[in-house]
Scaffold this motif. Structure first.
Motif, PDB file in Angstrom:
ATOM      1  N   ILE A 197      31.524  37.474  20.990  1.00 57.96           N
ATOM      2  CA  ILE A 197      32.391  37.949  22.072  1.00 57.96           C
ATOM      3  C   ILE A 197      33.686  38.559  21.538  1.00 57.96           C
ATOM      4  N   THR A 198      33.746  38.808  20.240  1.00 52.80           N
ATOM      5  CA  THR A 198      34.950  39.384  19.642  1.00 52.80           C
ATOM      6  C   THR A 198      35.381  40.688  20.313  1.00 52.80           C
ATOM      7  N   PRO A 199      34.462  41.631  20.638  1.00 53.96           N
ATOM      8  CA  PRO A 199      34.903  42.864  21.313  1.00 53.96           C
ATOM      9  C   PRO A 199      35.622  42.594  22.634  1.00 53.96           C
ATOM     10  N   LEU A 200      35.129  41.618  23.401  1.00 54.15           N
ATOM     11  CA  LEU A 200      35.765  41.302  24.682  1.00 54.15           C
ATOM     12  C   LEU A 200      37.151  40.704  24.470  1.00 54.15           C
ATOM     13  N   LEU A 201      37.261  39.825  23.490  1.00 49.22           N
ATOM     14  CA  LEU A 201      38.563  39.225  23.190  1.00 49.22           C
ATOM     15  C   LEU A 201      39.532  40.287  22.674  1.00 49.22           C
ATOM     16  N   PHE A 202      39.024  41.220  21.888  1.00 46.01           N
ATOM     17  CA  PHE A 202      39.860  42.306  21.383  1.00 46.01           C
ATOM     18  C   PHE A 202      40.445  43.118  22.533  1.00 46.01           C
ATOM     19  N   LEU A 203      39.618  43.477  23.494  1.00 42.12           N
ATOM     20  CA  LEU A 203      40.097  44.259  24.637  1.00 42.12           C
ATOM     21  C   LEU A 203      41.142  43.484  25.432  1.00 42.12           C
ATOM     22  N   ALA A 204      40.900  42.188  25.624  1.00 41.25           N
ATOM     23  CA  ALA A 204      41.856  41.368  26.371  1.00 41.25           C
ATOM     24  C   ALA A 204      43.188  41.277  25.638  1.00 41.25           C
ATOM     25  N   VAL A 205      43.132  41.044  24.327  1.00 40.71           N
ATOM     26  CA  VAL A 205      44.356  40.931  23.529  1.00 40.71           C
ATOM     27  C   VAL A 205      45.091  42.269  23.466  1.00 40.71           C
ATOM     28  N   LYS A 206      44.338  43.345  23.300  1.00 41.62           N
ATOM     29  CA  LYS A 206      44.954  44.670  23.164  1.00 41.62           C
ATOM     30  C   LYS A 206      45.696  45.077  24.430  1.00 41.62           C
ATOM     31  N   HIS A 207      45.101  44.817  25.598  1.00 41.94           N
ATOM     32  CA  HIS A 207      45.676  45.312  26.837  1.00 41.94           C
ATOM     33  C   HIS A 207      46.582  44.292  27.539  1.00 41.94           C
ATOM     34  N   LEU A 208      46.267  43.021  27.414  1.00 39.78           N
ATOM     35  CA  LEU A 208      47.089  41.994  28.072  1.00 39.78           C
ATOM     36  C   LEU A 208      48.132  41.404  27.136  1.00 39.78           C
ATOM     37  N   LYS A 209      47.952  41.649  25.835  1.00 37.43           N
ATOM     38  CA  LYS A 209      48.883  41.203  24.799  1.00 37.43           C
ATOM     39  C   LYS A 209      49.123  39.695  24.882  1.00 37.43           C
TER      40      LYS A 209
ATOM     41  N   ASP B  20      29.717  21.875  24.563  1.00 37.44           N
ATOM     42  CA  ASP B  20      30.793  22.702  25.100  1.00 37.44           C
ATOM     43  C   ASP B  20      30.773  24.070  24.421  1.00 37.44           C
ATOM     44  N   ILE B  21      30.673  25.118  25.239  1.00 41.83           N
ATOM     45  CA  ILE B  21      30.595  26.482  24.730  1.00 41.83           C
ATOM     46  C   ILE B  21      31.911  27.204  25.013  1.00 41.83           C
ATOM     47  N   TYR B  22      32.466  27.814  23.979  1.00 41.33           N
ATOM     48  CA  TYR B  22      33.728  28.562  24.070  1.00 41.33           C
ATOM     49  C   TYR B  22      34.874  27.662  24.543  1.00 41.33           C
ATOM     50  N   ARG B  23      35.344  26.854  23.623  1.00 45.11           N
ATOM     51  CA  ARG B  23      36.457  25.950  23.916  1.00 45.11           C
ATOM     52  C   ARG B  23      37.753  26.757  23.986  1.00 45.11           C
ATOM     53  N   TYR B  24      38.475  26.566  25.072  1.00 40.53           N
ATOM     54  CA  TYR B  24      39.681  27.363  25.307  1.00 40.53           C
ATOM     55  C   TYR B  24      40.690  27.240  24.173  1.00 40.53           C
ATOM     56  N   HIS B  25      40.840  26.030  23.634  1.00 39.04           N
ATOM     57  CA  HIS B  25      41.804  25.827  22.557  1.00 39.04           C
ATOM     58  C   HIS B  25      41.436  26.660  21.340  1.00 39.04           C
ATOM     59  N   MET B  26      40.129  26.767  21.058  1.00 38.76           N
ATOM     60  CA  MET B  26      39.689  27.554  19.917  1.00 38.76           C
ATOM     61  C   MET B  26      39.747  29.049  20.211  1.00 38.76           C
ATOM     62  N   ILE B  27      39.456  29.429  21.474  1.00 41.42           N
ATOM     63  CA  ILE B  27      39.588  30.839  21.850  1.00 41.42           C
ATOM     64  C   ILE B  27      41.035  31.285  21.675  1.00 41.42           C
ATOM     65  N   PHE B  28      41.976  30.380  21.976  1.00 40.25           N
ATOM     66  CA  PHE B  28      43.391  30.707  21.822  1.00 40.25           C
ATOM     67  C   PHE B  28      43.708  31.070  20.375  1.00 40.25           C
ATOM     68  N   TYR B  29      43.303  30.226  19.424  1.00 44.15           N
ATOM     69  CA  TYR B  29      43.623  30.486  18.017  1.00 44.15           C
ATOM     70  C   TYR B  29      42.859  31.692  17.485  1.00 44.15           C
ATOM     71  N   TYR B  30      41.632  31.884  17.941  1.00 47.08           N
ATOM     72  CA  TYR B  30      40.861  33.055  17.527  1.00 47.08           C
ATOM     73  C   TYR B  30      41.542  34.325  18.054  1.00 47.08           C
ATOM     74  N   SER B  31      41.980  34.281  19.290  1.00 45.99           N
ATOM     75  CA  SER B  31      42.667  35.434  19.882  1.00 45.99           C
ATOM     76  C   SER B  31      44.034  35.652  19.250  1.00 45.99           C
ATOM     77  N   LEU B  32      44.683  34.583  18.856  1.00 49.93           N
ATOM     78  CA  LEU B  32      45.961  34.704  18.160  1.00 49.93           C
ATOM     79  C   LEU B  32      45.763  35.429  16.831  1.00 49.93           C
ATOM     80  N   GLY B  33      44.669  35.131  16.150  1.00 49.21           N
ATOM     81  CA  GLY B  33      44.361  35.836  14.914  1.00 49.21           C
ATOM     82  C   GLY B  33      44.149  37.325  15.157  1.00 49.21           C
ATOM     83  N   ILE B  34      43.452  37.656  16.257  1.00 50.56           N
ATOM     84  CA  ILE B  34      43.262  39.061  16.626  1.00 50.56           C
ATOM     85  C   ILE B  34      44.606  39.722  16.899  1.00 50.56           C
ATOM     86  N   TYR B  35      45.455  39.038  17.657  1.00 50.58           N
ATOM     87  CA  TYR B  35      46.769  39.585  18.031  1.00 50.58           C
ATOM     88  C   TYR B  35      47.605  39.894  16.789  1.00 50.58           C
ATOM     89  N   CYS B  36      47.649  38.943  15.865  1.00 50.90           N
ATOM     90  CA  CYS B  36      48.461  39.139  14.657  1.00 50.90           C
ATOM     91  C   CYS B  36      47.907  40.258  13.784  1.00 50.90           C
TER      92      CYS B  36
END
Length: 358
Positions: free
Chosen positions: A156-168, A192-208
């Motif tokens: 789901i990296t492409p979806l997270l990328f779009l969310a991070v890119k546009h919603l910052k 448990d699939i796609y834990r929010y806490h882990m999505i946060f750190y993964y998305s933070l890595g994308i953001y940085c």
């Protein structure tokens, strides 16, 4: 990626993987009578609580490396296909190999009557669906749940990328808030699939990565860094005390938020302390770092069998258990590195394949 950042990732990753080994070395259980309470508390606060920083930082680094040297304005579908394909090769092949190897190993040793009695339900007595479950869904090689999770996040990296890119950063705030209210996006077969806490750190890595954010926290004053690490240690002790004396419901949002805050404090403190120490001591790369993944892949079942065997045979006192705790960690690491060196020397291509070229 410059050499200094590459070394930072290698050093921190190796340290975190050592913490994974430590996390599985606990050899004493809590008893209401208080016998061995000090040893139990020490082992569990180190192995269970301090290790709360491991998975978040790994998810952050993985996402950051995915988008390293990528222009967010020109990235294409083909780029995503190529990168996701490479991640599948470096994650899926090792996942399938090591899960299969350790499943087969445990299956075989449980067939021996003298060993099988130490297991509640030997694998060969379980129905086929349950055996498959332990093979690849919740693997016997239990630490590989992280690789299973990471494979799903890569998809789901492409979806997270779009969310991070546009919603910052609004997206990051949303994820952190959601992590307090729910553990995961959904649950399948009690996984448990796609834990929010882990999505946060993964998305933070994308953001940085896509915003070229500096990953150095050396600008934080040293006394603040020490304060953060000290606060993390204190809060971990509080967490363990609460687990025993209060038994908090971590399904409640404020308890979950507390857990997430403790983890973040530890992550920031560890990251900043590394930057400060690196400036003073000029860290270097050591060969043992290259065996970090083999230690991760190989330690789970051996350390479990080793600590159980030592406790069963020696019936040690609490203090002796503490000594065995350290000895088990050290011996397991030495054994895994030794195996890794032989594997790499005599089967170099196979080694590269099942370690994802790490």
């Amino acid at each position: 990626m410059d050499k200094r950042l590459s070394l930072k990732f290698s050093t921190i990753s190796f340290l975190l993987l050592m913490m994974v080994v430590v996390g599985h070395a606990v050899n004493i259980k809590y008893t209401p009578d208080g016998i061995g309470y000090g040893v139990w508390f020490f082992e569990n606060v180190v192995s269970d609580k301090f290790t709360k920083v491991v998975i978040p930082i790994f998810f952050f680094i993985s996402a950051y490396l995915f988008f390293l040297n990528v222009n967010p304005d020109t990235i294409s579908v083909n780029t995503f296909k190529e990168k996701i394909g490479k991640r599948m090769k470096t994650l899926l092949i090792p996942y399938l190999f090591w899960c299969t190897i350790w499943f087969a190993f445990v299956y075989i040793i449980q067939l021996h009557p003298a060993i099988g009695i130490y297991f509640g339900e030997p694998i060969h007595t379980l129905p086929k669906w349950k055996q498959f479950w332990l093979l690849y869904l919740e693997p016997v090689n239990y630490q590989f749940w992280f690789i299973r999770e990471l494979l799903l996040y890569v998809l789901i990296t492409p979806l997270l990328f779009l969310a991070v890119k546009h919603l910052k950063w609004f997206f990051l705030v949303f994820l952190y808030a959601m992590a307090a209210y729910s553990l995961s996006v959904f649950t399948v077969w009690n996984i448990d699939i796609y834990r929010y806490h882990m999505i946060f750190y993964y998305s933070l890595g994308i953001y940085c990565a896509i915003n070229k954010v500096s990953l150095s926290l050396a600008f934080i004053p040293t006394f603040i860094q020490v304060l953060l690490v000290s606060l993390f240690v204190f809060l971990c002790c509080v967490l363990l005390w609460l687990d025993v004396n209060v038994v908090p419901d971590y399904g409640i949002w404020y308890n979950r938020l507390y857990l997430n805050l403790v983890s973040m404090i530890g992550c920031v403190g560890l990251w900043a302390i590394y930057d400060t120490l690196d400036q003073k001591f000029d860290f270097k790369y050591y060969q043992i770092y290259s065996f970090a993944f083999i230690i991760y892949a190989c330690h789970g079942v051996p350390i479990l069998l080793l600590k159980e065997a030592l406790v069963a045979v020696l019936a040690p006192s609490p203090l002796a258990r503490l000594l065995l705790y350290f000895a088990t960690i050290l011996f397991t690491i030495i054994m895994c590195v030794g195996f890794g060196k032989l594997f790499k020397k005599y089967l170099p291509k196979g080694y590269q394949l099942v370690t994802g070229n790490r």
